[in-house]
Motif scaffolding. Structure first.
Motif, PDB file in Angstrom:
ATOM      1  N   LEU A  14      45.109 -21.731 -11.263  1.00 52.42           N
ATOM      2  CA  LEU A  14      45.811 -22.311 -11.494  1.00 52.42           C
ATOM      3  C   LEU A  14      45.883 -20.687 -13.092  1.00 52.42           C
ATOM      4  O   LEU A  14      46.742 -20.805 -12.908  1.00 52.42           O
ATOM      5  CB  LEU A  14      45.704 -23.693 -12.585  1.00 52.42           C
ATOM      6  CG  LEU A  14      46.210 -24.130 -11.054  1.00 52.42           C
ATOM      7  CD1 LEU A  14      45.649 -26.250 -12.079  1.00 52.42           C
ATOM      8  CD2 LEU A  14      47.141 -24.655 -10.738  1.00 52.42           C
ATOM      9  N   LEU A  18      48.625 -18.062 -14.029  1.00 45.28           N
ATOM     10  CA  LEU A  18      49.154 -17.543 -15.590  1.00 45.28           C
ATOM     11  C   LEU A  18      48.941 -16.614 -15.695  1.00 45.28           C
ATOM     12  O   LEU A  18      49.623 -15.799 -16.126  1.00 45.28           O
ATOM     13  CB  LEU A  18      48.576 -18.689 -16.080  1.00 45.28           C
ATOM     14  CG  LEU A  18      49.001 -20.449 -16.188  1.00 45.28           C
ATOM     15  CD1 LEU A  18      47.846 -21.563 -16.792  1.00 45.28           C
ATOM     16  CD2 LEU A  18      50.408 -20.292 -16.390  1.00 45.28           C
ATOM     17  N   LEU A 132      41.453 -23.731 -19.882  1.00 44.67           N
ATOM     18  CA  LEU A 132      43.053 -24.263 -19.298  1.00 44.67           C
ATOM     19  C   LEU A 132      44.362 -25.036 -20.245  1.00 44.67           C
ATOM     20  O   LEU A 132      45.405 -24.302 -19.338  1.00 44.67           O
ATOM     21  CB  LEU A 132      42.827 -25.187 -17.231  1.00 44.67           C
ATOM     22  CG  LEU A 132      43.893 -25.274 -16.541  1.00 44.67           C
ATOM     23  CD1 LEU A 132      44.078 -23.534 -16.156  1.00 44.67           C
ATOM     24  CD2 LEU A 132      43.816 -26.323 -15.797  1.00 44.67           C
ATOM     25  N   GLY A 136      46.905 -22.276 -20.581  1.00 44.15           N
ATOM     26  CA  GLY A 136      48.349 -22.377 -20.302  1.00 44.15           C
ATOM     27  C   GLY A 136      49.718 -22.917 -21.574  1.00 44.15           C
ATOM     28  O   GLY A 136      50.667 -22.559 -21.196  1.00 44.15           O
TER      29      GLY A 136
END
Length: 353
Positions: A14, A18, A132, A136
């Motif tokens: 993830l 990004l 994370l 984000g």
């Protein structure tokens, strides 16, 4: 499929997506204004922010954001002044950031070669759930700015003087661009590392330039290259037990080499096609003097659309109008993002000159 089972690998993938989106999104503007190494300088300054996080036992990503933003603002102010000694000031800022970061890490209770190494070269093992969330949030801000203000940022990067004449807040946009570059460094440092984050900003853009011929296409292709190479790099890092940052950058450089090899035959094919079909010609009626004879009140101009073979974003040659009995008048390069020059921009930047 075993690679996708551990929680830390899911977080790493993830984060890679990004980073693969945000780094080229801001990198294309830095390449456009010939500041490809700006990310590298901010990465040096970010090390002080990481050291502060270790020293005060805070999340190093937040402290790195604050220090990077301050450093980026100072860099932009030095650049805007155009001082001849500005390069010395920037060098002291970069090296001071690295030295200060190492000293702060050594003074903290969390000091250790492994902890600092993960920030310098990136590591998929150290992307925590908290990291994370921060990645984000910061990535969403960068994407919103780079996409929402795409035309304004492009105008400033292409021609600051013209952007200032049109009423754009040039200084504010320049500072915003520097701040977004600083935020991107923080977003990418967990996956790519502070020493290599600039490569992920620049190399995908350089690779996309080999095949694309407009700013919008280059931006989309660079983001695609960034995402694919980041995902492949994280996967390869897990399988072969290598640091994620160098693996991602090496794959990005291989992609650039592949695109460069493909670009040469494509350029030859385009040249042959343009030679066979000939240039595109259109007649444009231009109004003549008010007291001129009606039969000669208009002059026929032959507009020949030319294309730049370099493939860089916003570097198209643009329309060229040749008036009978006059020298050719060409519109400045790079006046469009993803569409031909409008009549207003052509008259204001080309014919009016």
């Amino acid at each position: 499929m075993e690679m996708f089972q551990p929680d830390f690998m899911q977080r790493a993938f993830l984060a890679a997506v990004l980073v693969g989106v945000t780094a080229p999104s801001i990198g294309i503007y830095l390449v456009q204004r010939r500041q490809a190494l700006m990310g590298d300088g901010i990465g040096h300054v970010a090390l002080t922010g990481v050291g502060l996080g270790f020293l005060f036992q805070a999340n190093p990503m937040w402290t790195a954001v604050l220090v990077c933003v301050l450093g980026a603002v100072v860099m932009e102010l030095v650049r805007a002044r155009g001082n001849q000694r500005g390069d010395i000031a920037l060098a002291m800022l970069f090296y001071g950031g690295m030295a200060g970061g190492k000293l702060l890490v050594s003074m903290s209770s969390q000091s250790g070669a492994g902890s600092l190494e993960s920030y310098l070269w990136g590591s998929i093992l150290f992307v925590s759930p908290g990291d994370l969330v921060v990645i984000g949030l910061l990535a969403a801000v960068v994407i919103a700015v780079t996409v929402g203000l795409r035309r304004q940022l492009f105008a400033v990067c292409q021609d600051e003087e013209f952007a200032r004449v049109t009423g754009l807040p040039v200084r504010v946009l320049n500072l915003l661009l520097a701040v977004m570059a600083a935020v991107t460094v923080t977003v990418a440092m967990r996956v790519v590392g502070l020493l290599l984050v600039s490569a992920l900003m620049v190399v995908p853009v350089a690779a996309a330039q080999q095949l694309t011929r407009s700013f919008a296409a280059t931006q989309a292709t660079a983001i695609g290259v960034g995402v694919v190479t980041a995902l492949l790099g994280v996967g390869t890092s897990y399988q072969v037990d290598l640091p994620s940052g160098p693996t991602i950058v090496f794959l990005a450089i291989l992609t650039f080499a592949l695109f460069s090899a493909i670009a040469a035959p494509l350029a030859r094919r385009r040249h042959r096609a343009s030679t066979e079909h000939g240039p595109a010609v259109c007649d444009v009626a231009l109004p003549g003097p008010a007291n001129a004879d009606p039969a000669t009140a208009t002059a026929t101009a032959t507009a020949t659309a030319t294309e730049d073979s370099s493939g860089g974003p916003g570097t198209a040659g643009g329309p060229a109008a040749v008036l009978e009995g006059t020298e050719p008048v060409r519109a400045p390069a790079g006046a469009a993002i993803d569409a031909p020059l409008s009549g207003e921009s052509l008259s204001s930047r080309g014919l009016a000159q």
